[in-house]
Design a protein around this motif. Structure first.
Motif, short mmCIF file in Angstrom:
data_model
loop_
_atom_site.label_atom_id
_atom_site.label_comp_id
_atom_site.label_asym_id
_atom_site.label_seq_id
_atom_site.Cartn_x
_atom_site.Cartn_y
_atom_site.Cartn_z
N GLN A 157 5.17 -5.12 8.42
CA GLN A 157 5.85 -6.28 8.96
C GLN A 157 6.27 -6.02 10.41
O GLN A 157 6.54 -4.87 10.78
CB GLN A 157 7.06 -6.64 8.10
CG GLN A 157 6.71 -6.96 6.66
CD GLN A 157 5.55 -7.94 6.54
OE1 GLN A 157 5.61 -9.05 7.06
NE2 GLN A 157 4.47 -7.51 5.89
N TYR B 55 3.62 -3.12 1.91
CA TYR B 55 3.63 -4.43 2.55
C TYR B 55 4.74 -4.50 3.60
O TYR B 55 4.53 -4.99 4.71
CB TYR B 55 3.82 -5.53 1.50
CG TYR B 55 3.82 -6.91 2.09
CD1 TYR B 55 2.64 -7.51 2.54
CD2 TYR B 55 5.01 -7.62 2.24
CE1 TYR B 55 2.64 -8.77 3.11
CE2 TYR B 55 5.02 -8.88 2.81
CZ TYR B 55 3.83 -9.45 3.24
OH TYR B 55 3.85 -10.68 3.82
N ASP B 56 5.90 -3.98 3.27
CA ASP B 56 7.03 -4.00 4.20
C ASP B 56 6.72 -3.18 5.45
O ASP B 56 7.17 -3.52 6.56
CB ASP B 56 8.28 -3.46 3.50
CG ASP B 56 9.51 -3.53 4.38
OD1 ASP B 56 9.95 -4.65 4.69
OD2 ASP B 56 10.03 -2.46 4.76
N ASP C 297 4.51 -1.14 -8.38
CA ASP C 297 4.97 -2.32 -7.62
C ASP C 297 6.01 -1.94 -6.57
O ASP C 297 6.05 -2.55 -5.50
CB ASP C 297 5.55 -3.36 -8.57
CG ASP C 297 4.48 -4.07 -9.39
OD1 ASP C 297 3.31 -4.13 -8.94
OD2 ASP C 297 4.81 -4.57 -10.49
N ASP C 298 6.86 -0.95 -6.88
CA ASP C 298 7.83 -0.48 -5.88
C ASP C 298 7.12 0.01 -4.63
O ASP C 298 7.51 -0.30 -3.50
CB ASP C 298 8.67 0.67 -6.45
CG ASP C 298 9.60 0.26 -7.57
OD1 ASP C 298 10.03 -0.90 -7.60
OD2 ASP C 298 9.90 1.12 -8.42
N ALA D 207 3.93 -0.61 -3.73
CA ALA D 207 3.18 -1.70 -3.12
C ALA D 207 4.07 -2.54 -2.21
O ALA D 207 3.66 -2.94 -1.10
CB ALA D 207 2.55 -2.57 -4.20
N GLU D 208 5.27 -2.79 -2.64
CA GLU D 208 6.20 -3.57 -1.81
C GLU D 208 6.55 -2.80 -0.54
O GLU D 208 6.67 -3.40 0.55
CB GLU D 208 7.48 -3.89 -2.60
CG GLU D 208 8.39 -4.91 -1.93
CD GLU D 208 7.74 -6.27 -1.74
OE1 GLU D 208 7.99 -6.91 -0.69
OE2 GLU D 208 6.98 -6.70 -2.63
N THR E 164 -0.96 -2.87 -4.72
CA THR E 164 -0.96 -3.19 -3.29
C THR E 164 -1.96 -4.30 -2.98
O THR E 164 -1.68 -5.22 -2.19
CB THR E 164 -1.26 -1.94 -2.47
OG1 THR E 164 -0.28 -0.93 -2.76
CG2 THR E 164 -1.23 -2.22 -0.98
N ARG F 290 -0.47 -7.51 -4.08
CA ARG F 290 0.66 -7.90 -3.21
C ARG F 290 0.17 -8.54 -1.91
O ARG F 290 0.69 -9.58 -1.47
CB ARG F 290 1.53 -6.67 -2.90
CG ARG F 290 2.71 -6.97 -1.95
CD ARG F 290 3.69 -7.90 -2.63
NE ARG F 290 4.82 -8.26 -1.79
CZ ARG F 290 4.85 -9.30 -0.95
NH1 ARG F 290 3.78 -10.07 -0.83
NH2 ARG F 290 5.94 -9.58 -0.25
#
Length: 256
Positions: free
Chosen positions: A216, A212-213, A205-206, A208-209, A18, A21
């Protein structure tokens, strides 16, 4: 001025992914953990623009120091708080030492409580701030062989729901992420009925994305709870429409 994010448990696994990212997206990152070696490696990867430091999330004074270290670079503002730090012990409830189970509650619940309370003044003075709490699909229904961990994530679920309502007038959104098992050191050596039934399919990574999403702008009108991965999404959707006896039956089958 660049946006900022403070991430706990940032030295490895989901927290590290995270941190990287958000750094890639231009945020000033504050990465905190108790793991000195992991922090040194993270600092080397992030670079001098960012902040890393030791933080035991159970320590309220430590939280204030971490926030000061980051927000001294951001004019006192904090755009995103990610309460990621957590620990887990799996096995039959009666066979896990009580002290270990108490520590799960202290880190996973008290740590999130401390973080939200300490960060609130910084979040309040920041337009459109966010909190992302790492919950778990184990907060859908209490999980055998993960009883204390599951209970801790139910607490995170409740705190998230309450603060999202309470802080809406301060322009702060609060979200809970619900991943299933993630391929990190936390599940090394874990062999319980639910991992055998469901497998370990998500990567750091899944998640972390998904973190981040979650911050938004389009997410501000979404739900408080965000399931991560196909399995968790299906389980959460099913729990929303199934009667309690059916949820219990499904979880019994998956965990036996």
């Amino acid at each position: 001025m660049s946006k900022s994010v403070l991430i706990t448990g940032a030295a490895a696994g989901i927290g590290r992914a995270t941190a990287l990212r958000f750094a890639a997206a231009g945020y000033i990152v504050g990465g905190f953990d108790v793991d000195r070696d992991g922090l040194a490696a993270l600092a080397a990867d992030l670079g001098s623009r960012h902040v890393t430091g030791e933080l035991d999330v159970r320590d309220a004074d430590g939280w204030r120091a971490a926030l000061d270290a980051l927000t001294s670079r951001t004019g006192g503002e904090l755009d995103v708080l990610v309460n990621n730090a957590g620990i887990l012990r799996s096995g039959r409830f009666a066979e896990i030492p009580l002290a270990d189970q108490q520590r799960i509650i202290e880190v996973n619940v008290t740590g999130v409580l401390n973080g939200c309370h300490a960060a609130y003044p910084y979040l309040k003075r920041t337009q459109g701030a966010h909190v992302v709490n790492l919950a778990s699909a184990s907060a859908i229904y209490g999980q055998p062989e993960l009883a204390a961990y599951s209970a801790s994530k139910f607490a995170v679920r409740g705190l998230t729901e309450a603060l999202d309502l309470e802080w809406a007038g301060d322009d702060i959104t609060v979200r809970a992420l619900w991943p299933l098992f993630v391929n990190t050191a936390m599940v090394d050596g874990m062999d319980i009925a639910s991992t055998r039934s469901l497998g370990i399919r998500l990567t750091a990574d899944d998640v972390a994305e998904a973190v981040y999403d979650a911050v938004q702008p389009r997410r501000r009108l979404g739900g408080v709870h965000i399931a991560v991965g196909r399995q968790a999404k299906l389980m959460r959707a099913a729990s929303d429409i199934a009667p309690s006896w059916m949820s219990r039956l499904v979880n019994k089958r998956l965990t036996s």
